[in-house]
Design a protein around this motif. Structure first.
Motif, PDB file in Angstrom:
ATOM      1  N   PRO A 187      -4.982   6.707  -1.943  1.00 16.20           N
ATOM      2  CA  PRO A 187      -3.741   6.829  -1.187  1.00 16.20           C
ATOM      3  C   PRO A 187      -3.471   5.697  -0.183  1.00 16.20           C
ATOM      4  CG  PRO A 187      -4.985   8.884  -1.119  1.00 16.20           C
ATOM      5  CD  PRO A 187      -5.847   7.865  -1.782  1.00 16.20           C
ATOM      6  N   HIS A 188      -4.510   5.002   0.231  1.00 12.55           N
ATOM      7  CA  HIS A 188      -4.328   3.942   1.222  1.00 12.55           C
ATOM      8  C   HIS A 188      -4.082   2.580   0.593  1.00 12.55           C
ATOM      9  CE1 HIS A 188      -5.266   6.821   4.268  1.00 12.55           C
ATOM     10  NE2 HIS A 188      -6.426   7.086   3.693  1.00 12.55           N
TER      11      HIS A 188
ATOM     12  N   ALA B 134       6.752 -11.282   0.245  1.00  8.13           N
ATOM     13  CA  ALA B 134       6.622  -9.867  -0.104  1.00  8.13           C
ATOM     14  C   ALA B 134       5.148  -9.462  -0.168  1.00  8.13           C
ATOM     15  CB  ALA B 134       7.311  -9.588  -1.437  1.00  8.13           C
ATOM     16  N   ILE B 135       4.326 -10.312  -0.739  1.00  5.50           N
ATOM     17  CA  ILE B 135       2.887 -10.030  -0.821  1.00  5.50           C
ATOM     18  C   ILE B 135       2.295  -9.927   0.585  1.00  5.50           C
ATOM     19  CG2 ILE B 135       0.639 -10.977  -1.499  1.00  5.50           C
ATOM     20  CD1 ILE B 135       2.155 -12.215  -3.950  1.00  5.50           C
ATOM     21  N   LEU B 136       2.644 -10.847   1.445  1.00  6.16           N
ATOM     22  CA  LEU B 136       2.127 -10.826   2.814  1.00  6.16           C
ATOM     23  C   LEU B 136       2.613  -9.598   3.577  1.00  6.16           C
ATOM     24  CD1 LEU B 136       2.444 -14.614   3.705  1.00  6.16           C
ATOM     25  CD2 LEU B 136       0.353 -13.324   3.170  1.00  6.16           C
ATOM     26  N   GLU B 137       3.859  -9.207   3.341  1.00  3.65           N
ATOM     27  CA  GLU B 137       4.402  -8.015   4.010  1.00  3.65           C
ATOM     28  C   GLU B 137       3.655  -6.755   3.578  1.00  3.65           C
ATOM     29  OE1 GLU B 137       8.572  -5.528   4.144  1.00  3.65           O
ATOM     30  OE2 GLU B 137       8.668  -7.704   3.887  1.00  3.65           O
TER      31      GLU B 137
ATOM     32  N   ALA C 164      -0.736  -2.682   4.470  1.00  6.56           N
ATOM     33  CA  ALA C 164      -2.025  -2.135   4.061  1.00  6.56           C
ATOM     34  C   ALA C 164      -3.050  -2.235   5.189  1.00  6.56           C
ATOM     35  CB  ALA C 164      -2.533  -2.841   2.817  1.00  6.56           C
ATOM     36  N   SER C 165      -2.957  -3.269   5.982  1.00  5.70           N
ATOM     37  CA  SER C 165      -3.958  -3.473   7.035  1.00  5.70           C
ATOM     38  C   SER C 165      -3.751  -2.514   8.212  1.00  5.70           C
ATOM     39  CB  SER C 165      -3.944  -4.914   7.522  1.00  5.70           C
ATOM     40  OG  SER C 165      -2.744  -5.180   8.242  1.00  5.70           O
ATOM     41  N   VAL C 166      -2.565  -1.928   8.347  1.00  7.62           N
ATOM     42  CA  VAL C 166      -2.335  -1.001   9.460  1.00  7.62           C
ATOM     43  C   VAL C 166      -2.422   0.457   9.040  1.00  7.62           C
ATOM     44  CG1 VAL C 166      -0.912  -2.599  10.777  1.00  7.62           C
ATOM     45  CG2 VAL C 166       0.186  -1.019   9.195  1.00  7.62           C
ATOM     46  N   ARG C 167      -2.561   0.709   7.736  1.00 11.58           N
ATOM     47  CA  ARG C 167      -2.732   2.079   7.262  1.00 11.58           C
ATOM     48  C   ARG C 167      -4.140   2.547   7.603  1.00 11.58           C
ATOM     49  NH1 ARG C 167       0.137   2.237   1.319  1.00 11.58           N
ATOM     50  NH2 ARG C 167       2.259   2.002   2.094  1.00 11.58           N
ATOM     51  N   PRO C 168      -4.256   3.835   7.948  1.00 12.23           N
ATOM     52  CA  PRO C 168      -5.591   4.370   8.307  1.00 12.23           C
ATOM     53  C   PRO C 168      -6.551   4.375   7.135  1.00 12.23           C
ATOM     54  CG  PRO C 168      -3.924   6.110   8.361  1.00 12.23           C
ATOM     55  CD  PRO C 168      -3.231   4.829   8.031  1.00 12.23           C
TER      56      PRO C 168
END
Length: 70
Positions: free
Chosen positions: A18-19, A58-61, A66-70
């Motif tokens: 899910p992440h 778009a890839i960087l966004e 993804a880096s801020v998802r728990p």
């Protein structure tokens, strides 16, 4: 993709992980496809005719999401 389409692949990826942030790269610019991708859990949706600099953005966004998802 021989067995499933990108929407189903996105759904399966998100079910198992899910992440994981999924960016759909497609040849279809149909609004219905973008909506279905979002409903399947895609973090982004871009078409193959996008300029390379926009694809990189778009890839960087999506990577930033993804880096801020728990």
């Amino acid at each position: 993709m021989p067995r499933v389409d990108g929407i189903e692949a996105t759904r399966r990826i998100r079910d198992v992980s899910p992440h994981t942030a999924v960016l759909v790269l497609t040849g279809s610019d149909a609004p219905d496809s973008a909506r279905r991708a979002a409903e399947a859990g895609a973090a982004g949706y871009v078409t193959k005719d996008l300029a390379s600099s926009d694809l990189i953005a778009a890839i960087l966004e999506v990577a930033a999401l993804a880096s801020v998802r728990p």
